[in-house]
Design a protein around this motif. Sequence first.
Motif, PDB file in Angstrom:
ATOM      1  N   THR A  30       0.888   6.023   3.908  1.00 25.77           N
ATOM      2  CA  THR A  30       0.506   7.089   4.842  1.00 25.77           C
ATOM      3  C   THR A  30      -0.763   6.724   5.580  1.00 25.77           C
ATOM      4  O   THR A  30      -0.854   6.868   6.807  1.00 25.77           O
ATOM      5  CB  THR A  30       0.326   8.419   4.091  1.00 25.77           C
ATOM      6  N   ILE A  31      -1.758   6.264   4.850  1.00 23.92           N
ATOM      7  CA  ILE A  31      -3.050   5.936   5.465  1.00 23.92           C
ATOM      8  C   ILE A  31      -2.907   4.780   6.450  1.00 23.92           C
ATOM      9  O   ILE A  31      -3.442   4.834   7.574  1.00 23.92           O
ATOM     10  CB  ILE A  31      -4.092   5.622   4.380  1.00 23.92           C
ATOM     11  N   LYS A  32      -2.167   3.739   6.077  1.00 25.81           N
ATOM     12  CA  LYS A  32      -1.984   2.595   6.976  1.00 25.81           C
ATOM     13  C   LYS A  32      -1.212   2.991   8.233  1.00 25.81           C
ATOM     14  O   LYS A  32      -1.544   2.556   9.343  1.00 25.81           O
ATOM     15  CB  LYS A  32      -1.280   1.459   6.244  1.00 25.81           C
ATOM     16  N   ALA A  33      -0.189   3.840   8.072  1.00 23.62           N
ATOM     17  CA  ALA A  33       0.571   4.295   9.240  1.00 23.62           C
ATOM     18  C   ALA A  33      -0.308   5.133  10.161  1.00 23.62           C
ATOM     19  O   ALA A  33      -0.264   4.985  11.395  1.00 23.62           O
ATOM     20  CB  ALA A  33       1.784   5.095   8.793  1.00 23.62           C
ATOM     21  N   CYS A  34      -1.111   6.016   9.578  1.00 23.34           N
ATOM     22  CA  CYS A  34      -2.021   6.834  10.394  1.00 23.34           C
ATOM     23  C   CYS A  34      -3.042   5.959  11.109  1.00 23.34           C
ATOM     24  O   CYS A  34      -3.344   6.177  12.289  1.00 23.34           O
ATOM     25  CB  CYS A  34      -2.727   7.872   9.511  1.00 23.34           C
ATOM     26  N   ILE A  57      -8.690   3.716  -0.998  1.00 25.65           N
ATOM     27  CA  ILE A  57      -7.529   3.047  -0.391  1.00 25.65           C
ATOM     28  C   ILE A  57      -7.923   2.404   0.926  1.00 25.65           C
ATOM     29  O   ILE A  57      -7.510   1.272   1.233  1.00 25.65           O
ATOM     30  CB  ILE A  57      -6.375   4.052  -0.194  1.00 25.65           C
ATOM     31  N   CYS A  58      -8.711   3.091   1.718  1.00 26.61           N
ATOM     32  CA  CYS A  58      -9.169   2.524   2.994  1.00 26.61           C
ATOM     33  C   CYS A  58      -9.909   1.208   2.771  1.00 26.61           C
ATOM     34  O   CYS A  58      -9.663   0.213   3.472  1.00 26.61           O
ATOM     35  CB  CYS A  58     -10.069   3.517   3.721  1.00 26.61           C
ATOM     36  N   SER A 285       8.598   2.962   4.079  1.00 28.14           N
ATOM     37  CA  SER A 285       7.657   1.931   4.511  1.00 28.14           C
ATOM     38  C   SER A 285       6.642   2.475   5.506  1.00 28.14           C
ATOM     39  O   SER A 285       6.816   3.547   6.101  1.00 28.14           O
ATOM     40  CB  SER A 285       8.420   0.783   5.172  1.00 28.14           C
ATOM     41  N   GLU A 286       5.604   1.692   5.692  1.00 28.32           N
ATOM     42  CA  GLU A 286       4.599   2.028   6.703  1.00 28.32           C
ATOM     43  C   GLU A 286       5.231   2.099   8.088  1.00 28.32           C
ATOM     44  O   GLU A 286       4.891   2.966   8.901  1.00 28.32           O
ATOM     45  CB  GLU A 286       3.493   0.970   6.701  1.00 28.32           C
TER      46      GLU A 286
END
Length: 300
Positions: A30-34, A57-58, A285-286
Amino acid sequence: MISNLQDLLATAAERPAKRLVAAYANDSHTIKACADAVERGIVTATLVGDKTTITDICRAENIDPSKFEIEDEKGDMESVAAAVSLVASGKGDILMKGLVSTDKYMRGILSKDMGLVPPKGILSHVSVIDLPSMDRLLTVSDVAVIPAPDLNAKKAMIGYCAKVAARLGCTSPKVALIAPSEQVLPAIPSSAEAAILSKMGDRGQLPGGGVVDGPLALDVAIDPESARIKKLAGPVAGNADCLIFPNIESANVFFKSCTKLAGAEVAAIVVGAKVPCVLTSRGDSETTKLCSIALAALMA
């Protein structure tokens, strides 16, 4: 005309950024996609969840957490409630599901206190599927929200799918009502309902515009050669843009067959609320999450 998901990402990036709020954004996908969507200019993003987990996570993914607004909420239901509240109060254009189960996410969207769903509104899941074997995107409903849609729900599903397809550039979306056979078989509910809906479409009684036909078997709906062999004429047979399945079992099996056996990429949202709501699996997936954000931005 948007013919694949890369075109979708490019089109979404050309438009003004929308405001996304992610509920319980405690996972790397979620974070990578955002982060990717923010970098592309598709959205600005507020992440709701455990701040320590999100920042950890970041760091692990080499993402600068300052590119997000982070709302600190420890639990999943608390995060969903806070995210829905932000959107309901006008502080977001898109809601997104993070590391929370679908039932909890949907419960938040359906909360009468928040008012995201209009009175007597029908929520439905719309998937956009990019199959390597096809020259166009398929818009499909409903693989995740409505288990056994009745005639009224199917009317809404047709309207939602046609609207999404229109945003993808289909000037007159071709909607196929899927059943086991293209023959009208009164003993099979999906066949009888498809025939009724098709006639309603002929008389302009369905939302969304476009051309509606059914019952159609899946092969006849999407394969011109099958339609030719079975001598089915008309604008939809062999050339459908939208597929309306009779129940969640058939739609979900089709969806997962496309992704797991045919190498399809997908984007998926819930429609019918006041804002588009990104709904993907926690294990998606992202890329799927990013394309779903882009689709929501296009619809917002």
